[in-house]
Design an enzyme around this catalytic site. Sequence first.
Site, PDB file in Angstrom:
ATOM      1  N   ASN A 138       0.814  -1.211   0.000  1.00 12.28           N
ATOM      2  CA  ASN A 138       0.000   0.000   0.000  1.00 12.28           C
ATOM      3  C   ASN A 138       0.840   1.250   0.000  1.00 12.28           C
ATOM      4  O   ASN A 138       1.927   1.305   0.579  1.00 12.28           O
ATOM      5  CB  ASN A 138      -0.959   0.017   1.203  1.00 12.28           C
ATOM      6  CG  ASN A 138      -0.374   0.738   2.393  1.00 12.28           C
ATOM      7  OD1 ASN A 138      -0.423   1.976   2.451  1.00 12.28           O
ATOM      8  ND2 ASN A 138       0.229   0.009   3.307  1.00 12.28           N
ATOM      9  N   ASN A 153       3.804   7.577  14.774  1.00 15.08           N
ATOM     10  CA  ASN A 153       4.206   6.913  13.535  1.00 15.08           C
ATOM     11  C   ASN A 153       5.568   7.473  13.107  1.00 15.08           C
ATOM     12  O   ASN A 153       5.647   8.549  12.512  1.00 15.08           O
ATOM     13  CB  ASN A 153       3.131   7.158  12.472  1.00 15.08           C
ATOM     14  CG  ASN A 153       3.471   6.497  11.150  1.00 15.08           C
ATOM     15  OD1 ASN A 153       4.611   6.087  10.920  1.00 15.08           O
ATOM     16  ND2 ASN A 153       2.483   6.390  10.273  1.00 15.08           N
ATOM     17  N   CYS A 165       6.252   5.247   8.727  1.00 16.84           N
ATOM     18  CA  CYS A 165       5.567   5.094   7.443  1.00 16.84           C
ATOM     19  C   CYS A 165       6.621   5.164   6.350  1.00 16.84           C
ATOM     20  O   CYS A 165       7.415   6.103   6.319  1.00 16.84           O
ATOM     21  CB  CYS A 165       4.534   6.194   7.232  1.00 16.84           C
ATOM     22  SG  CYS A 165       3.901   6.203   5.537  1.00 16.84           S
ATOM     23  N   GLY A 176       2.162  -8.954   9.880  1.00 18.32           N
ATOM     24  CA  GLY A 176       1.740 -10.266   9.392  1.00 18.32           C
ATOM     25  C   GLY A 176       1.026 -11.141  10.397  1.00 18.32           C
ATOM     26  O   GLY A 176       0.866 -12.337  10.145  1.00 18.32           O
TER      27      GLY A 176
END
Lengths: 302, 269
Positions: A71, A125, A128, A242
């Site tokens: 993404n 964050n 990213c 995952g």
Amino acid sequence: MAASLETRVGPIGLPSPAMLASGILGISTGVFRRLLDAGAGAVVTKSLSAEAWEGYANPTVIGAAGGGWLNAVGLSNPGAAEFARMLRGPPATPAIVSLVGSEPQDFGRMVAEFAGCDVVAYELNLSCPHVARVGLEVGDDAALVESVVRATAAASSAPVVAKVGLGSASYLDTVGAAVAGGASAITAINTVRAMAIDAEAARPVLSNAYGGLSGPPIKPIALRCVHEIASRHEIPVIGCGGVSTWEDAVEFLLAGASAVQVGSALARGNMGVFGEINAGILRYMERKGHGSVREMVGLARR
Amino acid sequence: MRGADTPSARTVLSVADETPTVRTLEFEDAELARAAPGQFAMVWVPGAGELPMSVMVSGTAGRAAFTVRAHGPSSRALYGVREGGLIGVRGPYGNSFDATARSALLVGGGTGLVPLMRLITRLPPDARIGLAMGSRDAGEVLFEARARELAQGREIRIEVATDDGSRGLAGTAVDAARRLLDSGGYAAAYTCGPEPMMAALVREAAARGVPAQASVERVMKCGVGICGSCCMDDRVVCCDGTVFGGEHLASSADFGRACRSKSGATVPL
């Protein structure tokens, strides 16, 4: 005594150890409540910025081999103030608020927007992999990480979690800087910078060319990072990358994570994954004689 | 190795102008050819963008199609793809209309008629079909002949409405639907098109005790329930929809009123 899923990540109490990862389904408080009802221990919002961001043009999300996803959504979000309004309700929705920005003062200002909200923690964050001047570009700068974490912690009464990923600096240095800045926990890892090229069209598929890889293909990498952080630092870790089954979640706990986050596994409306993970962990605990999640943490590092 | 949701390249085999502003592009794709009515694909125009498109029926076995009007950057790019051009597709995604009604009222506005054309092919062999279609003007009336073809001998009554009254009724598809509803006897109403039109139809059907289903459109990025861009209240339109029952929609705070912008902010429709 019956096994219990209740656990803690440092100062953060959780009814169950699997929470929603940032970036996934994170813009509707109605959807948050569905996920909490489905057994999520907490929900993390999309990363919120001082202003609203539209993100990149489509294609922004595509499948990758091995059940993974690529993404480059580009951190689209309605902005901290608008999101705070949604969280405040009524009804009020408890959430871990993910923040993204470039400068320490950005974070302090955003924290102020959440007055009156039920903020479980702030997750910064710092990882990213596909937006300029934020995310990994902050995470790769240890001095900046320390000051960002310190500024957020100073502005907030809620615990501060630093989310690290694989950038060009060592993520272990990022963790060290976050610890020095006063972080209460570390989330590891973010998506891993990656790309897809279509052979017929002979061009990158994502409009941003580079995006982040998530899902089962990155689990072994994430597991190694959690193991490494837990081995080198005295700070609680939230494993992310995952996690799709209870077995994945248990592996992260054994590697040293106090809790896990689930993202890609929610694809195709699979909100039931939280219930499956919770039930599977409980069965495992009963089979192995563990009464609490905390006593499993780090057992694979003995 | 490719992922199941990686766009697959498809060559556009034919391009047909449906109206001065609407085109249908056909391509080979066994899986999309079997898509259920209401399901959509994410369609990539290399270098230009990707957008959700309801899967249009093709007259040729093994083929599927997209019927597109140029209104944004991505749809303009798809509209501009010529015969022999390349697109990428992933899907089909989402749920579909329950096509079991033996007397079915279909109400579509503009390219919202696309899933209704596929629905006609899936209704029971003895179904009685009413089709209310709305468009801007006489030149933009879409799929009137195609609907009769797809009915394949089943009874079909068509009411056309245009905004300017240049064909049929002056009004919306809902005004046309009212005429059909007045003649009575429909077991279900199916709708797709502009949301205010669908909201009016859902209310109209409910008032007459006819269960309705509507295919809802929202900003979509992933199409697979990951990004959350398409959320409507507590529903994720790409996975929980795009088709919702009238009862659910009647209780929705968002339906007919608000949607999310690309940033995720709630904005009025």
